[in-house]
Design an enzyme around this catalytic site. Sequence first.
Site, mmCIF file in Angstrom:
data_model
loop_
_atom_site.group_PDB
_atom_site.id
_atom_site.type_symbol
_atom_site.label_atom_id
_atom_site.label_comp_id
_atom_site.label_asym_id
_atom_site.label_seq_id
_atom_site.Cartn_x
_atom_site.Cartn_y
_atom_site.Cartn_z
ATOM 1 N N CYS A 149 8.048 -7.906 14.101
ATOM 2 C CA CYS A 149 7.705 -7.241 15.365
ATOM 3 C C CYS A 149 6.359 -7.769 15.856
ATOM 4 C CB CYS A 149 7.654 -5.730 15.173
ATOM 5 S SG CYS A 149 9.246 -5.043 14.684
ATOM 6 N N CYS A 188 -10.481 -0.840 3.688
ATOM 7 C CA CYS A 188 -9.109 -1.332 3.767
ATOM 8 C C CYS A 188 -9.076 -2.737 4.331
ATOM 9 C CB CYS A 188 -8.287 -0.441 4.689
ATOM 10 S SG CYS A 188 -7.677 0.949 3.822
ATOM 11 N N GLU A 248 0.807 -1.206 0.000
ATOM 12 C CA GLU A 248 0.000 0.000 0.000
ATOM 13 C C GLU A 248 0.841 1.256 0.000
ATOM 14 O OE1 GLU A 248 -4.561 -0.400 1.215
ATOM 15 O OE2 GLU A 248 -3.222 0.748 2.468
ATOM 16 N N CYS A 304 3.410 8.019 2.093
ATOM 17 C CA CYS A 304 3.976 6.915 2.871
ATOM 18 C C CYS A 304 4.233 5.756 1.914
ATOM 19 C CB CYS A 304 2.966 6.542 3.967
ATOM 20 S SG CYS A 304 3.519 5.207 5.008
ATOM 21 N N CYS A 344 7.629 -8.463 5.685
ATOM 22 C CA CYS A 344 8.814 -8.017 6.437
ATOM 23 C C CYS A 344 9.315 -9.174 7.291
ATOM 24 C CB CYS A 344 8.464 -6.833 7.331
ATOM 25 S SG CYS A 344 9.888 -6.193 8.246
ATOM 26 N N CYS A 347 2.987 -5.982 14.807
ATOM 27 C CA CYS A 347 2.883 -5.525 13.415
ATOM 28 C C CYS A 347 2.355 -6.652 12.535
ATOM 29 C CB CYS A 347 4.255 -5.072 12.923
ATOM 30 S SG CYS A 347 4.268 -4.645 11.171
HETATM 31 N N1 SAH Z 1 9.976 -1.247 9.246
HETATM 32 C C1 SAH Z 1 10.117 0.113 9.575
HETATM 33 C C2 SAH Z 1 9.178 1.023 8.812
HETATM 34 C C3 SAH Z 1 7.774 0.546 8.600
HETATM 35 S S1 SAH Z 1 6.792 0.398 10.019
HETATM 36 C C4 SAH Z 1 9.983 0.321 11.071
HETATM 37 O O1 SAH Z 1 9.614 -0.602 11.765
HETATM 38 O O2 SAH Z 1 10.288 1.422 11.539
HETATM 39 C C5 SAH Z 1 6.422 2.091 10.403
HETATM 40 C C6 SAH Z 1 5.970 2.305 11.851
HETATM 41 O O3 SAH Z 1 4.683 1.698 12.128
HETATM 42 C C7 SAH Z 1 6.914 1.684 12.833
HETATM 43 O O4 SAH Z 1 7.215 2.565 13.870
HETATM 44 C C8 SAH Z 1 6.121 0.506 13.331
HETATM 45 O O5 SAH Z 1 6.573 0.082 14.556
HETATM 46 C C9 SAH Z 1 4.720 1.020 13.346
HETATM 47 N N2 SAH Z 1 3.682 -0.028 13.446
HETATM 48 C C10 SAH Z 1 3.722 -1.289 12.996
HETATM 49 N N3 SAH Z 1 2.591 -1.956 13.280
HETATM 50 C C11 SAH Z 1 1.798 -1.093 13.938
HETATM 51 C C12 SAH Z 1 0.492 -1.191 14.491
HETATM 52 N N4 SAH Z 1 -0.227 -2.311 14.435
HETATM 53 N N5 SAH Z 1 -0.016 -0.101 15.099
HETATM 54 C C13 SAH Z 1 0.692 1.056 15.151
HETATM 55 N N6 SAH Z 1 1.916 1.200 14.631
HETATM 56 C C14 SAH Z 1 2.486 0.136 14.038
HETATM 57 FE FE1 SF4 Z 2 8.867 -4.928 9.851
HETATM 58 FE FE2 SF4 Z 2 8.723 -4.445 12.456
HETATM 59 FE FE3 SF4 Z 2 8.600 -2.402 10.734
HETATM 60 FE FE4 SF4 Z 2 6.570 -4.196 10.924
HETATM 61 S S1 SF4 Z 2 7.261 -2.748 12.482
HETATM 62 S S2 SF4 Z 2 7.446 -3.391 9.056
HETATM 63 S S3 SF4 Z 2 7.704 -6.100 11.331
HETATM 64 S S4 SF4 Z 2 10.350 -3.783 11.075
#
Ligand code: SAH
Ligand code: SF4
Length: 367
Positions: A115, A340, A91, A104, A111, A118
Amino acid sequence: MHTNLLDFDMNGLVAYCAGLGEKPFRAKQLLRWIHHNGLSDFDAMSDLARSFREKLKEHAALYTPTILSDKTSRDGTRKWLLDVGAGNAIETVFIPETTRGTLCVSSQAGCAVNCHFCSTGKQGFARNLTTGEIVGQLWMAEWALRMVRAVPDERVISNVVMMGMGEPMLNFDNVVRAMRLMLDDHAYGLSRRRVTLSTSGVVPMMDRLALELPVALAVSLHAPEDALRDKLVPLNKKYPLAELMAACQRYLKYAPRDFITFEYCMLSGVNDSEAHARSLVSLVRDVPCKLNLIPFNPFPGSGLACSSREHIQRFSRILLDAHIVTTVRKTRGDDIDAACGQLAGEVQDRTRLAQRGKVVTIPVRAA
Ligand code: SAH
Ligand code: SF4
């Protein structure tokens, strides 16, 4: 298949043009037609010699991912779901604000960092996006947005955040090449301050980025201590907080802004206590930074919930009292939320970004 010209930054295009027997200035002209003027039809590139245009038609083309859906919220937030093949979708989200328009952008399909909070991470890693697929999101969005404007010559996207799907540092070369185009005056001409890369903390790549293309940096923290961060961001086991903080300090010497943005996802009962806030203050005290608190966007089966408003306020108050600039992201584009979720289901639910993308940052009131 023709060569995708969106895969080339200026140097790449110079080399490509040389291969076709053309001089370097042709590459500059071509880059401007593609990125400045948004053209893909070589015949419309009027100052290119006919013979060059014929060569291009024979060997080259511009390919961007196919649009699966394109939705605009009442507040102007616009989201594209893009097909990148083999059942994978990414997206791209445009967030309009009064003084800027932010895109964005995704860097990977899925990924590998995984995490805990996520949904992209939960669904695993499919593949790195190509340079063309990354910068193609900007190319597609800029021209789609301009077409509906009263003044189509005016640039719409003023800022890019690499905060979509994927860990940009783990697709370093393609991401850097795409960002080079974002910064190139013959392409998008954005300043380094207006392009932000967000990382979960891939320390060696932070040092590489500092030397190769020091754009604005956001670091996803989410926990103030290693034991908790090990669970939330598994990459922490490889690059623990002390190393990450040291890398941030090193990056600041090259950064276009005099601070690092720390992102902190607010998870109820997990990382949102007053003790966590105090511990966070000690962790970041020596790093010039801004803290961005992100209310957690729940997804099915996560087993997590977003912190309450009160918890978020109390948490931010502790940070503000310690003189740390703190903001909370505010949800936008609610009316396209449901759509979405539905679309995410259709494409293997790889699009957690759909929820995260529709946010803007607002300052937490100090009162
Ligand atoms: N991989 C990179 C960039 C993409 S994620 C990173 O982790 O920084 C961008 C942001 O969204 C990150 O800070 C991530 O932790 C956050 N994020 C991921 N899943 C989320 C969720 N379910 N709710 C809120 N923020 C989330
Ligand atoms: Fe990948 Fe973590 Fe960023 Fe999600 S929050 S995109 S799992 S690095």
